[in-house]
Motif scaffolding. Sequence first.
Motif, short mmCIF file in Angstrom:
data_model
loop_
_atom_site.label_atom_id
_atom_site.label_comp_id
_atom_site.label_asym_id
_atom_site.label_seq_id
_atom_site.Cartn_x
_atom_site.Cartn_y
_atom_site.Cartn_z
N ARG A 18 12.69 14.28 1.08
CA ARG A 18 13.56 13.34 0.94
C ARG A 18 13.17 12.55 1.99
NH1 ARG A 18 15.73 18.57 5.22
NH2 ARG A 18 15.15 20.00 3.25
N ALA A 19 13.40 11.28 1.03
CA ALA A 19 13.29 10.00 0.96
C ALA A 19 14.33 9.16 2.28
CB ALA A 19 12.97 9.44 -0.56
N VAL A 36 0.52 -1.38 -0.14
CA VAL A 36 0.33 0.18 0.29
C VAL A 36 0.62 1.17 -0.18
CG1 VAL A 36 -2.07 -1.48 0.87
CG2 VAL A 36 -0.29 0.54 2.57
N ARG A 37 0.13 2.20 -0.49
CA ARG A 37 1.03 3.62 -1.04
C ARG A 37 -0.40 4.60 0.19
NH1 ARG A 37 3.81 4.08 -6.94
NH2 ARG A 37 5.56 4.08 -5.88
N LEU A 38 0.28 5.19 1.13
CA LEU A 38 0.38 5.84 2.01
C LEU A 38 0.21 7.19 2.04
CD1 LEU A 38 -0.87 3.62 5.24
CD2 LEU A 38 -2.11 4.07 2.97
N GLU A 39 -0.35 8.08 2.06
CA GLU A 39 0.30 10.02 2.42
C GLU A 39 -0.82 10.66 3.45
OE1 GLU A 39 0.81 13.77 -0.77
OE2 GLU A 39 0.64 11.89 -1.39
N CYS A 40 -0.19 11.61 3.94
CA CYS A 40 -0.40 11.91 5.30
C CYS A 40 0.08 13.30 5.40
CB CYS A 40 -0.47 11.51 6.26
SG CYS A 40 0.68 10.51 6.92
N ASN A 41 -0.54 14.04 6.70
CA ASN A 41 0.07 15.32 6.90
C ASN A 41 0.59 14.89 8.43
OD1 ASN A 41 -0.09 16.29 4.50
ND2 ASN A 41 -2.59 16.38 5.43
N GLY A 42 1.83 14.82 8.66
CA GLY A 42 1.64 15.34 9.94
C GLY A 42 2.20 13.47 10.59
N THR A 88 4.20 8.18 2.93
CA THR A 88 4.68 9.97 2.27
C THR A 88 3.85 10.90 3.41
OG1 THR A 88 5.26 9.15 0.20
CG2 THR A 88 4.81 11.56 0.94
N ILE A 89 5.14 11.59 4.14
CA ILE A 89 4.80 12.07 4.74
C ILE A 89 4.30 13.62 4.73
CG2 ILE A 89 6.78 11.47 6.22
CD1 ILE A 89 4.36 11.91 8.74
N ASN A 90 4.26 14.76 5.08
CA ASN A 90 3.80 16.05 4.76
C ASN A 90 4.07 16.77 5.42
OD1 ASN A 90 3.29 16.35 1.37
ND2 ASN A 90 1.58 15.71 2.05
N LEU A 91 5.39 17.91 6.03
CA LEU A 91 5.71 17.75 7.06
C LEU A 91 5.92 19.39 6.68
CD1 LEU A 91 8.45 15.18 8.08
CD2 LEU A 91 5.93 15.81 9.37
N ASP A 92 6.42 20.04 8.01
CA ASP A 92 7.08 21.55 7.85
C ASP A 92 8.27 21.61 8.59
OD1 ASP A 92 4.22 22.98 7.87
OD2 ASP A 92 3.93 22.68 9.61
N ALA A 93 8.77 20.42 9.11
CA ALA A 93 10.37 20.78 9.71
C ALA A 93 11.14 18.79 9.41
CB ALA A 93 10.30 20.90 11.03
N PRO A 94 11.65 19.09 9.16
CA PRO A 94 12.23 17.25 8.81
C PRO A 94 11.86 16.57 10.20
CG PRO A 94 14.31 19.61 8.78
CD PRO A 94 12.97 19.73 8.70
N ASN A 152 9.10 1.81 2.99
CA ASN A 152 9.67 3.15 2.64
C ASN A 152 9.01 4.51 2.88
OD1 ASN A 152 11.24 1.68 0.28
ND2 ASN A 152 9.98 1.71 -0.67
N LEU A 153 9.83 5.34 3.79
CA LEU A 153 9.48 6.74 4.63
C LEU A 153 9.82 7.43 3.85
CD1 LEU A 153 7.63 7.88 6.97
CD2 LEU A 153 9.81 7.44 8.53
N ILE A 154 9.10 8.16 3.03
CA ILE A 154 9.22 9.60 2.19
C ILE A 154 8.76 10.88 2.72
CG2 ILE A 154 9.31 10.80 0.24
CD1 ILE A 154 8.35 8.24 -1.05
N ALA A 155 9.97 11.20 3.32
CA ALA A 155 9.66 12.90 4.36
C ALA A 155 9.21 14.01 2.91
CB ALA A 155 9.90 13.04 5.48
N ARG A 156 8.52 14.52 3.28
CA ARG A 156 7.80 15.90 2.47
C ARG A 156 8.25 17.55 2.96
NH1 ARG A 156 3.28 14.83 -1.04
NH2 ARG A 156 4.67 13.24 -2.36
N VAL A 157 9.18 17.99 3.32
CA VAL A 157 9.46 19.10 4.20
C VAL A 157 9.59 20.05 3.41
CG1 VAL A 157 10.77 20.33 5.36
CG2 VAL A 157 10.82 17.74 5.62
N GLY A 158 8.04 20.54 3.18
CA GLY A 158 8.00 22.34 2.16
C GLY A 158 7.89 22.21 1.18
#
Length: 407
Positions: A359-360, A300-306, A325-331, A349-355
């Motif tokens: 950043r995988a 499964v591919r998931l995406e969330c905020n924070g 994939t997690i959308n973030l304000d800071a790393p 797989n944890l993909i951090a999307r900062v701003g």
Amino acid sequence: MRSFFLCDKFSRKGLRRDFMKILHTSDWHIGKRLADRERLPEQDAVLLQIADICKKEAVDLVLVAGDIFDTYVPSAEAEELFYRRIKEIAQGRTIVLISGNHDDGVRLCAAAPFLAEHGVYLFGNKPAAVPVRAEGGAGIVESGENYAIVANEAGERVYLNLLPYPNEARLKEDKTDESYAEKTARWIARGEAGYRGDLPHILVAHVFVAGGSVSESERDIDLGGARAVPLSSLPEHGYVALGHLHKRQRAGKNGYYSGSILQYSFDEANTSKSVMLLETKGNEVELVREIPLTVGKKLVRLECNGVEEALKLLPHYEECYIELTINLDAPLTSAQTQALRECNTGLVNLIARVGGEERANVPLRSMLKADELFSLYYRSQFAADPPPELLTAFLALVKENDETENA
């Protein structure tokens, strides 16, 4: 189309029937992992399910269209699993397997003489006839270079044109000015040598048909189209049982990829897996239906905020492998990363999307594919992605080197 209930009331060892039931599967990739996750138990379970399908459907013939293993030199555990489960699937029926690009055709066929005694026939890249059965019983009754005629216990027959993954190195051919399409057409024509038009016909091939949908788990499969086989190269008669592509799909009017037996990459998250049940009818071959494969973990591919939202979401997918994939304000901090991984051990797989910038997790270089390594090096030298034609040329050289070493 014949009623499914009418088909099922005849057994292979019971009443005589004037048709043959055939199962098409491919791309088992025994031994394949997902990053650092071992998947042999799932592969074991799905092969057992295929054995159960064969029994319930009274299948006469199983066709495996290549990529039995995931590597040229599979682990002892992978080979042991193959031999144990191929015995379960056989159970008096005939099995015909061809080698794929991930298989070493020579190594795969080392046990061919022994397995043939049990109705399991292996075809690598060396064009060769195989021993035919004695009178009576199911098995191969006629064989030549790249073809075989298989009979069931009732005497019904089907013609198989067999094309293991083809290239010049594997077939010990010198390079010529022929295009790959011309060579493939010639190789397919060689498998027609014994066909007289009086039997149902199936081409079993491990090739990339132009226009096919490729998934992330298929490594550098088309080399920019250099190894693509045009639809015009496929026979218009009978059924074409294809292997190579992991997503189940159709190729032309009579070609079908059965797809891999498990989801092997995250872009297959929304795709189901199945095997194809065929039936002969006179001199024709019909696709009766696709039978779902229901075992194995889902991707499964998931995406969330924070982080907080992620920690609430992850527990709902306990029996899955996850790309988040997690959308973030800071790393992410190391503590947050650890908390996310402990929340669900299936997080791969944890993909951090900062701003808005991705950043995988940085993977080990040993886990990168050839194109990824080349692109990483090129960017480090020129601060840009490599031109597509340069990447294609590099992959072609890598492929040629691999095929020469393992021919």
